[in-house]
Write an enzyme that holds these catalytic residues in place. Structure first.
Site, short mmCIF file in Angstrom:
data_model
loop_
_atom_site.label_atom_id
_atom_site.label_comp_id
_atom_site.label_asym_id
_atom_site.label_seq_id
_atom_site.Cartn_x
_atom_site.Cartn_y
_atom_site.Cartn_z
N GLY A 192 0.78 -1.23 0.00
CA GLY A 192 0.00 0.00 0.00
C GLY A 192 0.81 1.28 0.00
N ARG A 216 -7.93 3.18 -14.19
CA ARG A 216 -7.82 3.77 -12.86
C ARG A 216 -8.45 5.17 -12.77
NH1 ARG A 216 -3.84 4.94 -10.49
NH2 ARG A 216 -4.47 4.24 -8.41
N GLY A 218 3.59 -3.50 -4.07
CA GLY A 218 3.40 -3.80 -5.49
C GLY A 218 3.64 -2.53 -6.28
N ARG A 219 2.69 -1.57 -6.10
CA ARG A 219 2.76 -0.29 -6.80
C ARG A 219 4.12 0.40 -6.62
NH1 ARG A 219 -2.04 2.72 -7.14
NH2 ARG A 219 -2.70 1.43 -5.39
N CYS A 243 -16.43 3.79 -26.38
CA CYS A 243 -17.76 4.39 -26.52
C CYS A 243 -18.34 4.69 -25.16
CB CYS A 243 -18.66 3.44 -27.30
SG CYS A 243 -18.06 3.28 -28.96
N TYR A 270 -1.18 -1.69 -11.89
CA TYR A 270 -2.65 -1.73 -12.01
C TYR A 270 -3.16 -1.11 -13.31
CZ TYR A 270 -2.04 -2.94 -7.12
OH TYR A 270 -1.63 -3.54 -5.96
#
Ligand code: LLP
EC number: 4.1.1.20
Length: 463
Positions: free
Chosen positions: A278, A360, A322-323, A391, A421
């Site tokens: 996180g 995102r 992760g991020r 669209c 992500y």
């Protein structure tokens, strides 16, 4: 402020200062090193390069849209997390941010472990040679087939997420004649995002077993009695895109409180504590992430202090970024298709991708930066919205951005910090083809995940 976002997702956009982006940056051609991958720069002609390669040539060779990932930057970030936590702690890269076989090999070579949360991620990890004992298996509803495969493979830990799963994993391990190392994921009543954290309110979500009402203690009681399980620790994950360490402080306090209660009730000191992932990254110049060594120092101090107060030996800490490892290492390169000024409002810049390669912005109202990549320009800034080709009017890649006023169809623009992500949450909406991921290192570029083809789509459609 919206309270309806995914509990494990970020809400970093809704805490940005009022008037964000109201003034154009002084130099539209400048690249803020906070948001761009390490080797991204402009060459003498002003063209964006990564790993020494000109994006115009990359676009010619690999097409657009495409994600370009700076391999040296990825490895350096992985290494700095590993070094920051040292040999007395474990770093598990959270594969959900972005996983491919090349990434698994880099992680293995850099000495990191891997967190997977589905059979697909497990298969990717094993097929690329990640030793099973360095894999943690997560998820709030793992199927019995997934559990069986994980136990058979010999994963280092399964993170138990419910009372049913405690019994399910124990039963499967026993059937297979083994004892599975497990942690129990608890919800400590803290949810943290970016600049704020909220204590007490967030047991109302699908992950983990609540500490409140003695439920986590009961889960521990049950896990300790089952022969198929070896309970090695407690797990807590409090949110995403976090800059403020105070949420971790409250979480660690509560997890250590549980470890103390377990010792008092069962005479057992659990040897491990996992504080989840996180940690935040910079999507725009307003974000100020911390360095891994500062995070490691802060988390280690918090846990040590809490354990000293509870007269417990400090457990082995693990984290699951992760991020923070992959996010800043990639950018998405798009070609501009249309430029549509709306008088008195803004200019809509349509690119050849959109919400299928970056959901995102639509999903979380996330903020991104963007830069003209194929050239520099001295034209006046124009307020833009970078949109995709889908669209749907919510198909926005960058909600508010300044780009040079002479932007034209055929220009290449790049959106930084799309390593996490974006490809992992990409879709085929409108049967748009998911872009490739191209790893760049030392003047060489190679596809690590190829572009989807119409054949790929038609192959699934059995008619
Ligand atoms: N560990 C656990 C148990 C997690 O649930 C997560 C993320 C992580 C680690 C890694 O978190 P990170 O360091 O990457 O923030 N799709 C959202 C993020 C969802 C995160 C879910 N869990 C987004 O695009 O922001």
């Amino acid at each position: 402020m919206s309270r309806s976002a995914h509990p494990a997702g970020p809400r970093h956009a809704d805490v940005l200062p009022e008037g964000h982006y109201s003034a154009p940056p002084t130099d539209l051609n400048a690249l803020d090193s906070k948001v761009w991958a390490e080797t991204v720069t402009r060459d003498t002609d002003g063209v964006l390069t990564v790993g020494g390669l000109d994006v115009r040539r990359l676009a010619e060779e690999f097409g657009t849209p495409a994600y370009f990932l700076d391999e040296d930057d990825f490895r350096a970030r992985a290494r700095s997390w590993r070094t920051a936590f040292g040999d007395d702690a474990d770093v598990f890269y959270a594969g959900k941010a972005f996983l491919s076989r090349a990434v698994v090999r880099w992680l293995h070579e850099e000495g990191l472990n891997l967190d997977v949360c589905s059979g697909g991620e497990l298969a990717t990890a094993l097929s690329a040679g990640m030793p099973a004992e360095r894999i943690a298996f997560h998820g709030n509803n793992k199927s019995t087939d997934e559990i069986r495969r994980a136990v058979e493979a010999g994963v280092g830990r399964i993170v138990l997420d419910s009372f049913q799963e405690i019994v399910r994993v124990a039963h499967i391990a026993q059937e297979l004649g083994t004892r599975q190392r497990v942690q129990i994921r608890i919800t400590v009543g803290v949810e943290a995002h970016t600049h704020e954290f909220i204590a007490t309110a967030h047991e109302d979500q699908k992950f983990g077993i609540p500490l409140a009402g003695g439920q986590a203690a009961e889960a521990v009681r049950r896990a300790l009695t089952l022969d198929g399980l070896e309970l090695i620790g407690i797990h807590s994950h409090i949110g995403s895109q976090i800059f403020d360490m105070s949420g971790f402080e409250v979480a660690a306090h509560r997890v250590v409180g549980l470890l103390r209660d377990i010792r008092d009730e069962h005479g057992v000191e659990l040897p491990e504590i996992d504080l989840g992932g996180g940690l935040g990254i910079a999507y725009t110049s307003d974000d100020d992430p911390r360095e891994p060594h500062e995070i490691a120092k802060a988390l280690t101090e918090i846990v040590t202090r809490e354990c000293d107060a509870a007269r417990l030996a400090t457990p082995r800490i693990s984290v699951e970024p992760g991020r923070a490892i992959v996010g800043p290492t990639a950018f998405t390169l798009y070609e501009v298709g249309t430029v549509k000024p709306l008088d008195g409002l803004r200019t809509y810049v349509s690119v050849d991708g959109g919400m299928s390669d970056n959901i995102r912005t639509a999903l979380y109202d996330a903020e991104y930066s963007v830069a003209l990549a194929s050239r520099v320009s001295e034209a006046e800034p124009m307020l833009c919205r970078v949109v995709g080709k889908h669209c749907e009017s919510g198909d926005i890649v960058v909600k508010d951005a300044f780009l040079p006023g002479d932007l034209a169809p055929g220009d290449l623009i790049a959106v930084p910090a799309t390593g996490a992500y974006c490809r992992s949450m990409a879709s085929n909406y409108n049967h748009v083809l998911r872009p490739p991921v191209v790893a760049v290192r030392d003047g060489e570029a190679r596809v690590i995940v190829r572009r989807e083809t119409e054949e790929d789509i038609l192959r699934l459609d059995v008619g």
